[in-house]
Motif scaffolding. Structure first.
Motif, mmCIF file in Angstrom:
data_model
loop_
_atom_site.group_PDB
_atom_site.id
_atom_site.type_symbol
_atom_site.label_atom_id
_atom_site.label_comp_id
_atom_site.label_asym_id
_atom_site.label_seq_id
_atom_site.Cartn_x
_atom_site.Cartn_y
_atom_site.Cartn_z
ATOM 1 N N CYS A 246 -7.670 1.533 8.929
ATOM 2 C CA CYS A 246 -6.480 1.519 8.072
ATOM 3 C C CYS A 246 -6.199 2.931 7.603
ATOM 4 O O CYS A 246 -7.107 3.733 7.439
ATOM 5 C CB CYS A 246 -6.716 0.628 6.842
ATOM 6 S SG CYS A 246 -7.107 -1.085 7.266
ATOM 7 N N LEU A 247 -4.923 3.238 7.385
ATOM 8 C CA LEU A 247 -4.532 4.550 6.904
ATOM 9 C C LEU A 247 -3.296 4.418 6.042
ATOM 10 O O LEU A 247 -2.323 3.770 6.427
ATOM 11 C CB LEU A 247 -4.216 5.498 8.073
ATOM 12 C CG LEU A 247 -3.565 6.838 7.729
ATOM 13 C CD1 LEU A 247 -4.496 7.723 6.910
ATOM 14 C CD2 LEU A 247 -3.097 7.541 8.988
ATOM 15 N N ALA A 248 -3.351 5.059 4.878
ATOM 16 C CA ALA A 248 -2.159 5.265 4.040
ATOM 17 C C ALA A 248 -1.992 6.771 3.954
ATOM 18 O O ALA A 248 -2.939 7.492 3.664
ATOM 19 C CB ALA A 248 -2.360 4.653 2.664
ATOM 20 N N LYS B 280 2.838 5.977 -2.884
ATOM 21 C CA LYS B 280 3.944 6.717 -3.487
ATOM 22 C C LYS B 280 3.653 6.996 -4.961
ATOM 23 O O LYS B 280 3.859 8.105 -5.440
ATOM 24 C CB LYS B 280 5.252 5.927 -3.336
ATOM 25 C CG LYS B 280 6.451 6.635 -3.913
ATOM 26 C CD LYS B 280 7.725 5.833 -3.706
ATOM 27 C CE LYS B 280 8.901 6.557 -4.337
ATOM 28 N NZ LYS B 280 10.125 5.766 -4.247
ATOM 29 N N GLU B 281 3.155 6.013 -5.662
ATOM 30 C CA GLU B 281 2.814 6.177 -7.087
ATOM 31 C C GLU B 281 1.664 7.161 -7.269
ATOM 32 O O GLU B 281 1.712 8.045 -8.119
ATOM 33 C CB GLU B 281 2.447 4.812 -7.690
ATOM 34 C CG GLU B 281 2.025 4.869 -9.132
ATOM 35 C CD GLU B 281 3.169 5.137 -10.100
ATOM 36 O OE1 GLU B 281 2.864 5.462 -11.270
ATOM 37 O OE2 GLU B 281 4.344 5.013 -9.724
ATOM 38 N N LYS C 268 -5.479 8.478 2.956
ATOM 39 C CA LYS C 268 -6.701 7.748 2.645
ATOM 40 C C LYS C 268 -6.924 6.729 3.742
ATOM 41 O O LYS C 268 -6.032 5.943 4.060
ATOM 42 C CB LYS C 268 -6.557 7.045 1.287
ATOM 43 C CG LYS C 268 -7.721 6.160 0.915
ATOM 44 C CD LYS C 268 -8.941 6.982 0.596
ATOM 45 C CE LYS C 268 -10.166 6.136 0.346
ATOM 46 N NZ LYS C 268 -10.874 5.766 1.571
ATOM 47 N N THR C 269 -8.107 6.792 4.342
ATOM 48 C CA THR C 269 -8.463 5.827 5.381
ATOM 49 C C THR C 269 -9.288 4.699 4.778
ATOM 50 O O THR C 269 -9.801 4.791 3.665
ATOM 51 C CB THR C 269 -9.299 6.483 6.494
ATOM 52 O OG1 THR C 269 -10.519 6.963 5.914
ATOM 53 C CG2 THR C 269 -8.543 7.599 7.177
ATOM 54 N N ILE D 59 0.839 -1.204 0.000
ATOM 55 C CA ILE D 59 0.000 0.000 0.000
ATOM 56 C C ILE D 59 0.872 1.250 0.000
ATOM 57 O O ILE D 59 0.554 2.252 -0.655
ATOM 58 C CB ILE D 59 -0.999 -0.020 1.170
ATOM 59 C CG1 ILE D 59 -2.006 -1.160 0.983
ATOM 60 C CG2 ILE D 59 -1.714 1.317 1.303
ATOM 61 C CD1 ILE D 59 -2.860 -1.092 -0.278
ATOM 62 N N ALA D 60 2.000 1.203 0.691
ATOM 63 C CA ALA D 60 2.934 2.339 0.661
ATOM 64 C C ALA D 60 3.476 2.543 -0.753
ATOM 65 O O ALA D 60 3.627 3.691 -1.210
ATOM 66 C CB ALA D 60 4.073 2.115 1.650
#
Length: 169
Positions: free
Chosen positions: A166-168, A103-104, A156-157, A98-99
């Motif tokens: 969840c969180l990114a 990043k993308e 984004k949760t 997800i990281a």
């Protein structure tokens, strides 16, 4: 600037699944821009399904596109089965993957802008003459007391009973 009309058939299953929605209604014609904000800020499955239909014509084709992109990015511990993130045993990822995706995504100007937005009001429609006020689930949960020395500029949760919060970012 393109527009898309949501239907009862798109929205009804999401209500039954208790999916998070932005608040768009049956026969509401909405700009793709408004749908993108509806996907991200409140995690609106209604907006997501509309974008899926607009882009790919159906969920299966869109999910194939998602899995192809994940493979292209090297997300080797990810497999998507739906576009909304609703629970499915075969729908999974890891924090590292997800990281990589985040990043993308942050390289895309439009995505970065939407993920960095605190509030957005959609364009007026017949169903919502004043638009819909959409609020970021990421920024609405921040109080300024997070980790010192760190600034979260986008996020984004996600949530469902199995994965929990969840969180990114």
């Amino acid at each position: 600037n393109a527009k898309y009309t949501l239907t009862y058939e798109m929205i009804s299953p999401l209500i039954e699944q208790d999916a998070a929605r932005a608040g768009f209604e049956d026969q509401e014609t909405v700009s793709i821009t408004d749908l993108l904000y509806g996907m991200i800020l409140p995690s609106g499955a209604d907006a997501t399904i509309a974008v899926v239909q607009y882009v790919a014509g159906n969920e299966d084709t869109f999910v194939d596109m998602m899995n192809d992109k994940a493979a292209e990015l090297g997300m080797t511990h990810t497999h998507f089965t739906n576009s909304t993130g609703l629970f499915d045993e075969q729908h999974y990822s890891t924090a590292v993957d997800i990281a990589m995706l985040m990043k993308e995504v942050m390289q895309n100007t439009i995505c970065r802008k939407i993920l960095s937005t605190v509030e957005y009001t959609t364009t007026s429609t017949q169903q919502h003459p004043g638009g819909i006020l959409l609020q970021s689930t990421t920024f609405s949960r921040m109080y300024g007391t997070e980790v010192s020395g760190i600034e979260i500029i986008a996020g984004k949760t996600g949530f469902h009973d199995q994965a929990m919060q969840c969180l990114a970012s």
